[in-house]
Design a protein around this motif. Structure first.
Motif, PDB file in Angstrom:
ATOM      1  N   CYS A  64       0.835  -1.201   0.000  1.00  0.00           N
ATOM      2  CA  CYS A  64       0.000   0.000   0.000  1.00  0.00           C
ATOM      3  C   CYS A  64       0.876   1.261   0.000  1.00  0.00           C
ATOM      4  CB  CYS A  64      -0.892   0.047   1.232  1.00  0.00           C
ATOM      5  SG  CYS A  64      -1.487  -1.561   1.821  1.00  0.00           S
ATOM      6  N   CYS A  67       1.365   4.184  -2.462  1.00  0.00           N
ATOM      7  CA  CYS A  67       0.295   5.181  -2.619  1.00  0.00           C
ATOM      8  C   CYS A  67      -0.147   5.807  -1.303  1.00  0.00           C
ATOM      9  CB  CYS A  67      -0.923   4.538  -3.274  1.00  0.00           C
ATOM     10  SG  CYS A  67      -0.588   3.820  -4.888  1.00  0.00           S
ATOM     11  N   HIS A  68       0.207   5.186  -0.172  1.00  0.00           N
ATOM     12  CA  HIS A  68      -0.299   5.679   1.115  1.00  0.00           C
ATOM     13  C   HIS A  68       0.804   5.831   2.152  1.00  0.00           C
ATOM     14  CE1 HIS A  68      -4.588   5.127   0.245  1.00  0.00           C
ATOM     15  NE2 HIS A  68      -4.330   3.937  -0.222  1.00  0.00           N
ATOM     16  N   ALA A  91     -14.005   8.207   3.011  1.00  0.00           N
ATOM     17  CA  ALA A  91     -13.602   9.361   2.188  1.00  0.00           C
ATOM     18  C   ALA A  91     -13.446  10.642   3.011  1.00  0.00           C
ATOM     19  CB  ALA A  91     -14.578   9.576   1.015  1.00  0.00           C
ATOM     20  N   ASN A  93     -10.591  10.700   5.663  1.00  0.00           N
ATOM     21  CA  ASN A  93      -9.455  10.616   6.585  1.00  0.00           C
ATOM     22  C   ASN A  93      -8.445  11.752   6.400  1.00  0.00           C
ATOM     23  OD1 ASN A  93      -8.413   9.015   8.788  1.00  0.00           O
ATOM     24  ND2 ASN A  93      -6.618   8.773   7.483  1.00  0.00           N
ATOM     25  N   TYR A  97      -7.299  15.800   0.882  1.00  0.00           N
ATOM     26  CA  TYR A  97      -7.242  14.904  -0.268  1.00  0.00           C
ATOM     27  C   TYR A  97      -8.497  15.022  -1.130  1.00  0.00           C
ATOM     28  CZ  TYR A  97      -6.493  10.735  -3.033  1.00  0.00           C
ATOM     29  OH  TYR A  97      -6.309   9.875  -4.089  1.00  0.00           O
ATOM     30  N   TYR A  99     -10.953  13.240  -2.855  1.00  0.00           N
ATOM     31  CA  TYR A  99     -11.550  11.914  -3.059  1.00  0.00           C
ATOM     32  C   TYR A  99     -12.432  11.918  -4.302  1.00  0.00           C
ATOM     33  CZ  TYR A  99     -10.097  10.773   1.717  1.00  0.00           C
ATOM     34  OH  TYR A  99      -9.362  10.533   2.848  1.00  0.00           O
ATOM     35  N   THR A 100     -12.584  10.754  -4.914  1.00  0.00           N
ATOM     36  CA  THR A 100     -13.495  10.633  -6.056  1.00  0.00           C
ATOM     37  C   THR A 100     -14.945  10.632  -5.550  1.00  0.00           C
ATOM     38  OG1 THR A 100     -13.480   8.215  -5.925  1.00  0.00           O
ATOM     39  CG2 THR A 100     -11.885   9.238  -7.426  1.00  0.00           C
ATOM     40  N   TRP A 110     -15.419   3.274   8.270  1.00  0.00           N
ATOM     41  CA  TRP A 110     -14.481   2.174   8.047  1.00  0.00           C
ATOM     42  C   TRP A 110     -14.489   1.214   9.231  1.00  0.00           C
ATOM     43  CZ3 TRP A 110     -13.618   1.130   3.393  1.00  0.00           C
ATOM     44  CH2 TRP A 110     -13.340   2.113   2.439  1.00  0.00           C
ATOM     45  N   THR A 129     -13.487   4.130  -8.434  1.00  0.00           N
ATOM     46  CA  THR A 129     -12.512   4.644  -7.471  1.00  0.00           C
ATOM     47  C   THR A 129     -11.144   4.811  -8.138  1.00  0.00           C
ATOM     48  OG1 THR A 129     -11.337   4.257  -5.398  1.00  0.00           O
ATOM     49  CG2 THR A 129     -11.941   2.299  -6.648  1.00  0.00           C
ATOM     50  N   ARG A 130     -10.376   5.755  -7.607  1.00  0.00           N
ATOM     51  CA  ARG A 130      -9.017   5.963  -8.112  1.00  0.00           C
ATOM     52  C   ARG A 130      -8.034   4.974  -7.494  1.00  0.00           C
ATOM     53  NH1 ARG A 130      -7.827  11.074  -6.295  1.00  0.00           N
ATOM     54  NH2 ARG A 130      -9.515  11.920  -7.544  1.00  0.00           N
ATOM     55  N   MET A 131      -8.463   4.246  -6.499  1.00  0.00           N
ATOM     56  CA  MET A 131      -7.550   3.257  -5.888  1.00  0.00           C
ATOM     57  C   MET A 131      -7.412   2.058  -6.817  1.00  0.00           C
ATOM     58  SD  MET A 131      -7.251   1.720  -2.089  1.00  0.00           S
ATOM     59  CE  MET A 131      -7.015  -0.020  -1.727  1.00  0.00           C
TER      60      MET A 131
HETATM   61  C1  HEC Z   1      -1.948   2.298  -6.684  1.00  0.00           C
HETATM   62  C2  HEC Z   1      -2.197   3.121  -5.542  1.00  0.00           C
HETATM   63  C3  HEC Z   1      -2.861   2.518  -4.329  1.00  0.00           C
HETATM   64  C4  HEC Z   1      -2.544   1.347  -3.673  1.00  0.00           C
HETATM   65  C5  HEC Z   1      -1.465   0.337  -4.021  1.00  0.00           C
HETATM   66  C6  HEC Z   1      -3.432   1.279  -2.529  1.00  0.00           C
HETATM   67  N1  HEC Z   1      -4.256   2.365  -2.515  1.00  0.00           N
HETATM   68 FE1  HEC Z   1      -5.666   2.798  -1.083  1.00  0.00          FE
HETATM   69  N2  HEC Z   1      -6.243   4.428  -2.134  1.00  0.00           N
HETATM   70  C7  HEC Z   1      -5.648   4.887  -3.289  1.00  0.00           C
HETATM   71  C8  HEC Z   1      -6.379   6.014  -3.795  1.00  0.00           C
HETATM   72  C9  HEC Z   1      -6.040   6.800  -5.067  1.00  0.00           C
HETATM   73  C10 HEC Z   1      -7.442   6.249  -2.886  1.00  0.00           C
HETATM   74  C11 HEC Z   1      -8.555   7.291  -2.995  1.00  0.00           C
HETATM   75  C12 HEC Z   1      -9.683   6.597  -3.743  1.00  0.00           C
HETATM   76  C13 HEC Z   1     -10.796   7.475  -4.240  1.00  0.00           C
HETATM   77  O1  HEC Z   1     -10.888   8.667  -3.885  1.00  0.00           O
HETATM   78  O2  HEC Z   1     -11.587   6.935  -5.033  1.00  0.00           O
HETATM   79  C14 HEC Z   1      -7.312   5.225  -1.836  1.00  0.00           C
HETATM   80  C15 HEC Z   1      -8.161   5.130  -0.738  1.00  0.00           C
HETATM   81  C16 HEC Z   1      -7.975   4.262   0.317  1.00  0.00           C
HETATM   82  C17 HEC Z   1      -8.753   4.237   1.520  1.00  0.00           C
HETATM   83  C18 HEC Z   1      -9.894   5.186   1.891  1.00  0.00           C
HETATM   84  C19 HEC Z   1      -9.402   6.290   2.824  1.00  0.00           C
HETATM   85  C20 HEC Z   1     -10.477   7.224   3.312  1.00  0.00           C
HETATM   86  O3  HEC Z   1     -10.150   8.320   3.803  1.00  0.00           O
HETATM   87  O4  HEC Z   1     -11.673   6.886   3.218  1.00  0.00           O
HETATM   88  C21 HEC Z   1      -8.259   3.233   2.291  1.00  0.00           C
HETATM   89  C22 HEC Z   1      -8.747   2.810   3.664  1.00  0.00           C
HETATM   90  C23 HEC Z   1      -7.173   2.615   1.553  1.00  0.00           C
HETATM   91  N3  HEC Z   1      -7.034   3.256   0.361  1.00  0.00           N
HETATM   92  C24 HEC Z   1      -6.422   1.570   2.024  1.00  0.00           C
HETATM   93  C25 HEC Z   1      -5.433   0.923   1.272  1.00  0.00           C
HETATM   94  C26 HEC Z   1      -4.674  -0.214   1.754  1.00  0.00           C
HETATM   95  C27 HEC Z   1      -4.770  -0.800   3.153  1.00  0.00           C
HETATM   96  C28 HEC Z   1      -3.864  -0.611   0.715  1.00  0.00           C
HETATM   97  C29 HEC Z   1      -2.928  -1.798   0.667  1.00  0.00           C
HETATM   98  C30 HEC Z   1      -3.483  -3.097   0.988  1.00  0.00           C
HETATM   99  C31 HEC Z   1      -4.085   0.305  -0.383  1.00  0.00           C
HETATM  100  N4  HEC Z   1      -5.039   1.207  -0.013  1.00  0.00           N
HETATM  101  C32 HEC Z   1      -3.420   0.254  -1.608  1.00  0.00           C
HETATM  102  C33 HEC Z   1      -4.543   4.336  -3.923  1.00  0.00           C
HETATM  103  C34 HEC Z   1      -3.942   3.135  -3.593  1.00  0.00           C
END
Ligand code: HEC
Length: 158
Positions: A64, A67-68, A91, A93, A97, A99-100, A110, A129-131
């Motif tokens: 993670c 990206c985090h 969306a 934390n 940021y 968020y989408t 959560w 989602t952008r994740m």
């Molecule tokens: C390739 C990049 C990427 C990876 C790898 C990734 N994330 Fe994310 N994550 C994002 C993005 C971009 C967002 C925002 C999504 C949106 O706004 O749609 C996000 C959002 C989140 C959120 C929501 C936070 C909130 O404030 O609501 C959580 C929880 C999260 N990720 C956990 C994880 C965890 C745990 C992992 C690893 C197991 C992980 N992510 C791996 C890019 C990534």
């Protein structure tokens, strides 16, 4: 986590240590093999969380970390900072940021259950989602990461 939950998980851990003593060689590695055997093939979240290992979750968080960030007050990367994210509204934390709308529309908080679903397949939970992350298929991996996220919190630091 409530005090009662902690007590339960301490008891579960004691049980795990005992099964490790019985399985010796299996516990020498740290891939969760002994816990997996104990839990069976399709463990429920509650069972998996009872034996979750936040330290292993921290290592899995390496996936993670591209990206985090997770440290208190650390900046956002491609994704938002995740310090103290458990039990926060979705969306929200990292207020800075962008968020989408897809994640914003999800609603709720959560909880461990919501986080478990999200980490299994983010694109399915919030299409658009952008994740861009394929997800953690293994329930024990998800439980370990959730335990790690729980440990990276203001409450745990107290
Ligand atoms: C390739 C990049 C990427 C990876 C790898 C990734 N994330 Fe994310 N994550 C994002 C993005 C971009 C967002 C925002 C999504 C949106 O706004 O749609 C996000 C959002 C989140 C959120 C929501 C936070 C909130 O404030 O609501 C959580 C929880 C999260 N990720 C956990 C994880 C965890 C745990 C992992 C690893 C197991 C992980 N992510 C791996 C890019 C990534």
């Amino acid at each position: 986590m409530t005090v009662r939950n902690r007590a339960v998980s301490r008891r579960a851990r004691a049980g795990l240590v005992l099964s490790c003593a019985l399985l010796l060689s299996a516990c020498a590695d740290d891939d969760g093999a002994a816990r997996r055997r104990m839990l069976g093939e399709h463990p429920g979240l509650e069972a998996a969380l009872r034996v979750a290992d936040p330290r292993r979750g921290g290592r899995l968080f390496g996936q993670c970390a591209a990206c985090h960030t997770v440290g208190p007050g650390a900046g956002d990367r491609n994704g938002p900072n995740l310090f103290d994210v458990m039990n926060k509204p979705v969306a929200s934390n990292s207020p800075r940021y962008g968020y989408t709308a897809a994640l914003g529309a999800l609603g709720g908080t959560w909880t461990p259950e919501a986080m478990d679903r999200w980490l299994a397949d983010p694109g399915k939970v919030a299409p658009g989602t952008r994740m861009r992350f394929g997800g953690l298929a293994d329930p024990l991996d998800r439980a370990d990461v959730i335990a790690y996220l729980q440990s990276q919190s203001a409450a745990s630091a107290r």
